[in-house]
Design an enzyme around this catalytic site. Sequence first.
Site, PDB file in Angstrom:
ATOM      1  N   PRO A   2       0.734  -1.348   0.125  1.00  0.00           N
ATOM      2  CA  PRO A   2       0.054   0.024   0.042  1.00  0.00           C
ATOM      3  C   PRO A   2       0.883   1.258  -0.023  1.00  0.00           C
ATOM      4  O   PRO A   2       1.885   1.363   0.826  1.00  0.00           O
ATOM      5  CB  PRO A   2      -0.802  -0.030   1.307  1.00  0.00           C
ATOM      6  CG  PRO A   2      -0.190  -1.189   2.184  1.00  0.00           C
ATOM      7  CD  PRO A   2       0.635  -1.904   1.085  1.00  0.00           C
ATOM      8  N   GLU A   3       0.511   2.135  -0.645  1.00  0.00           N
ATOM      9  CA  GLU A   3       1.282   3.584  -0.773  1.00  0.00           C
ATOM     10  C   GLU A   3       0.414   4.684  -0.317  1.00  0.00           C
ATOM     11  O   GLU A   3      -0.638   4.419   0.152  1.00  0.00           O
ATOM     12  CB  GLU A   3       1.666   3.746  -2.445  1.00  0.00           C
ATOM     13  CG  GLU A   3       2.351   2.457  -3.258  1.00  0.00           C
ATOM     14  CD  GLU A   3       3.480   3.024  -3.804  1.00  0.00           C
ATOM     15  OE1 GLU A   3       3.987   4.453  -3.694  1.00  0.00           O
ATOM     16  OE2 GLU A   3       4.164   2.186  -4.736  1.00  0.00           O
ATOM     17  N   HIS A 104      -6.125 -15.141   7.928  1.00  0.00           N
ATOM     18  CA  HIS A 104      -5.226 -14.044   7.951  1.00  0.00           C
ATOM     19  C   HIS A 104      -5.502 -12.763   8.903  1.00  0.00           C
ATOM     20  O   HIS A 104      -4.979 -11.779   9.006  1.00  0.00           O
ATOM     21  CB  HIS A 104      -4.668 -13.585   6.659  1.00  0.00           C
ATOM     22  CG  HIS A 104      -4.044 -14.637   5.757  1.00  0.00           C
ATOM     23  ND1 HIS A 104      -2.965 -15.167   6.084  1.00  0.00           N
ATOM     24  CD2 HIS A 104      -4.367 -15.231   4.617  1.00  0.00           C
ATOM     25  CE1 HIS A 104      -2.679 -16.012   5.263  1.00  0.00           C
ATOM     26  NE2 HIS A 104      -3.502 -16.051   4.299  1.00  0.00           N
ATOM     27  N   ARG A 123       1.141 -11.493   4.804  1.00  0.00           N
ATOM     28  CA  ARG A 123       2.496 -11.546   4.764  1.00  0.00           C
ATOM     29  C   ARG A 123       3.035 -11.331   6.389  1.00  0.00           C
ATOM     30  O   ARG A 123       4.367 -11.332   6.753  1.00  0.00           O
ATOM     31  CB  ARG A 123       3.330 -11.040   3.858  1.00  0.00           C
ATOM     32  CG  ARG A 123       2.822 -11.731   2.432  1.00  0.00           C
ATOM     33  CD  ARG A 123       3.652 -10.953   1.335  1.00  0.00           C
ATOM     34  NE  ARG A 123       5.125 -11.199   1.386  1.00  0.00           N
ATOM     35  CZ  ARG A 123       6.149 -10.742   0.668  1.00  0.00           C
ATOM     36  NH1 ARG A 123       5.674 -10.202  -0.371  1.00  0.00           N
ATOM     37  NH2 ARG A 123       7.620 -11.156   0.869  1.00  0.00           N
TER      38      ARG A 123
END
Length: 287
Positions: A2-3, A104, A123
């Site tokens: 994500p930016e 997750h 992750r």
Amino acid sequence: MPELPEIEIVKRSLLEMILRAKIIHVKIKNKKLRYKVPNFFSKQLKNQKILKIERRSKYLIFHLNKYLLLAHLGMTGKFLIIRSKDSKLYKTSFYYNLNILTKHNHIYFKLNNGLILVYNDVRKFGFFKLIKKNKLNKIIFLKKLGLEPLSNKFNTKYFLNFVEKRKKNIKNLLMDQKFVSGLGNIYVNESLFMSKIHPLRVCNSLKKKEINRLINKIKKILKISISKGGSSIRDFKNTSGQTGSFQQFFKVYGRENEDCSRISCNNRIKKIFISNRSSFYCPKCQK
Ligand SMILES: [Zn+2]
């Protein structure tokens, strides 16, 4: 990853959904994020009200009664919202779809407004830090950050002062978090293309006119991508699907060997690696 625009969109979604809600229970399914979730996390968050949510670079800062909760989404972190009464799932950003595996889901923050804030991270490079409220200026992660690209202080004068004796290339300068924070690879590629500047140009060789243009384009691109996300934010109380496709607006990123998107240009986009990050540019338009 994500930016900055995505984190801004997540922040705005969260403001709409959970501002002023009180955390009534925190359930931790998995403590092993980038930094281990501390043992006292649930206890300290209980009965804390979400008074304000801020973004700094790619960090989210939740202002609570006694604490600041710092959150970083890492590579794949997501905030989701579940409505308790019917388990309906809402996303907080249009960047991802809702094919999300509950295995997750690592942390559940149950709120007093009928919603559950869920932290999901495939992750597990994201993390949370709980800090005493008067210690905002001491947060080590925030201290080392350069200016916000959308702030007025990020301007030509600042650029000229910073690069005076520096010889690094402009791509690496824009990726340097101490110079400007939160500008990721995609937006650096796009801004350089829009400004017609070659990514390998030595930063202190840029003329004032080029710097002006570059800074304006950076701000413009970020604002556009935030506003593209805005449309899905408006929807997000009654829909739960739609995937965003900001990618379709990228003019250069990921377009190796495609025709340059400038009508006046017939060149193809090239891809090179700069400090191990892929860089896309038009050899004709970008000098
Ligand atoms: Zn071109």
